[in-house]
Scaffold this active site. Structure first.
Site, PDB file in Angstrom:
ATOM      1  N   LYS A  10      52.759 -46.488  31.326  1.00  0.00           N
ATOM      2  CA  LYS A  10      52.050 -47.309  32.310  1.00  0.00           C
ATOM      3  C   LYS A  10      52.597 -48.739  32.322  1.00  0.00           C
ATOM      4  CE  LYS A  10      47.838 -44.603  31.643  1.00  0.00           C
ATOM      5  NZ  LYS A  10      46.413 -44.675  31.227  1.00  0.00           N
ATOM      6  N   TYR A  50      45.541 -39.364  40.466  1.00  0.00           N
ATOM      7  CA  TYR A  50      44.179 -39.690  40.042  1.00  0.00           C
ATOM      8  C   TYR A  50      43.246 -39.296  41.177  1.00  0.00           C
ATOM      9  CZ  TYR A  50      46.306 -42.398  36.266  1.00  0.00           C
ATOM     10  OH  TYR A  50      47.024 -42.796  35.166  1.00  0.00           O
ATOM     11  N   ARG A 109      50.045 -35.228  23.376  1.00  0.00           N
ATOM     12  CA  ARG A 109      48.722 -35.856  23.298  1.00  0.00           C
ATOM     13  C   ARG A 109      48.424 -36.317  21.869  1.00  0.00           C
ATOM     14  NH1 ARG A 109      46.001 -35.758  27.921  1.00  0.00           N
ATOM     15  NH2 ARG A 109      43.934 -35.859  27.006  1.00  0.00           N
ATOM     16  N   ASN A 146      46.065 -48.416  28.005  1.00  0.00           N
ATOM     17  CA  ASN A 146      46.370 -47.600  26.826  1.00  0.00           C
ATOM     18  C   ASN A 146      47.808 -47.080  26.803  1.00  0.00           C
ATOM     19  OD1 ASN A 146      46.170 -45.598  28.743  1.00  0.00           O
ATOM     20  ND2 ASN A 146      44.458 -44.541  27.790  1.00  0.00           N
ATOM     21  N   HIS A 149      50.188 -42.071  29.702  1.00  0.00           N
ATOM     22  CA  HIS A 149      49.415 -40.948  30.242  1.00  0.00           C
ATOM     23  C   HIS A 149      50.169 -39.680  29.899  1.00  0.00           C
ATOM     24  CE1 HIS A 149      47.544 -38.128  33.023  1.00  0.00           C
ATOM     25  NE2 HIS A 149      48.775 -37.741  33.302  1.00  0.00           N
ATOM     26  N   GLU A 160      51.111 -32.195  38.038  1.00  0.00           N
ATOM     27  CA  GLU A 160      51.602 -33.562  37.883  1.00  0.00           C
ATOM     28  C   GLU A 160      53.122 -33.642  37.897  1.00  0.00           C
ATOM     29  OE1 GLU A 160      47.901 -35.462  35.309  1.00  0.00           O
ATOM     30  OE2 GLU A 160      49.774 -35.009  34.291  1.00  0.00           O
TER      31      GLU A 160
END
Length: 171
Positions: A10, A50, A109, A146, A149, A160
């Site tokens: 990001k 999103y 993740r 954060n 993603h 995605e």
């Protein structure tokens, strides 16, 4: 099982010059990058990424509750988060990547750590470099910064990846 996951570094990760560190962590964990580009995201793609899908909005609102916030309407909280994410992700350049490897979705993740940087373990990207807190972000009515993603499951990854990449862009 060999899987693919979409990863976005990001704007806060790009701005803080963490691209190399993020990539290094995937490669050190046996994952490989099969597509990568630095882009300025457009509103159309970000709105699809999103989404305003009801279950997604409620799940985002639930993350606020899980962080300890008192939320009256999970859907409205989720929509506030989605609108903030849409605005944030187009704020500056991002790095989009497709990561491939054994159990890539769960492994990526795990490498990223908890969504809320304040709860992320040391040794994860968010735990080592995160400097934001989900509760503070909620008070300020903005998304949590954060750094990264990642796709949450196989179905999400498929959607995605082909939203951000064409088949020809992948090795």
């Amino acid at each position: 099982m060999i899987e693919k996951s979409l990863v976005l570094i990001k704007p806060d990760g790009v701005e803080r010059a963490l691209i190399g560190e993020v990539i290094k962590r995937y490669e050190q964990n046996g994952l490989r990058i099969i597509g990568m580009k630095m882009i300025n995201a457009d509103k159309k793609t970000v709105s699809k990424h999103y989404s305003s899908e009801e279950n997604y909005l409620i799940s985002l609102g639930q993350k606020s509750v899980d962080a300890g916030d008192k939320i009256d309407n999970l859907r409205d909280q989720g929509m506030m988060i989605v609108n903030g994410l849409r605005d944030y992700i187009i704020k500056g350049p991002i790095v989009a990547m497709v990561i491939e490897g054994e159990n890539a979705i769960s492994k990526v993740r795990e490498i990223h750590g908890h969504t809320n940087p304040k709860k992320a373990s040391q040794g994860t990207i968010r735990g080592d470099f995160g400097d934001d807190d989900l509760l503070i972000a909620n008070v300020e009515k903005r998304p949590v910064r954060n750094i990264v993603h990642a796709s949450g499951n196989l179905e999400e990854a498929e959607k995605e990846i082909y939203l951000w990449f064409s088949e020809e862009e992948l090795l």
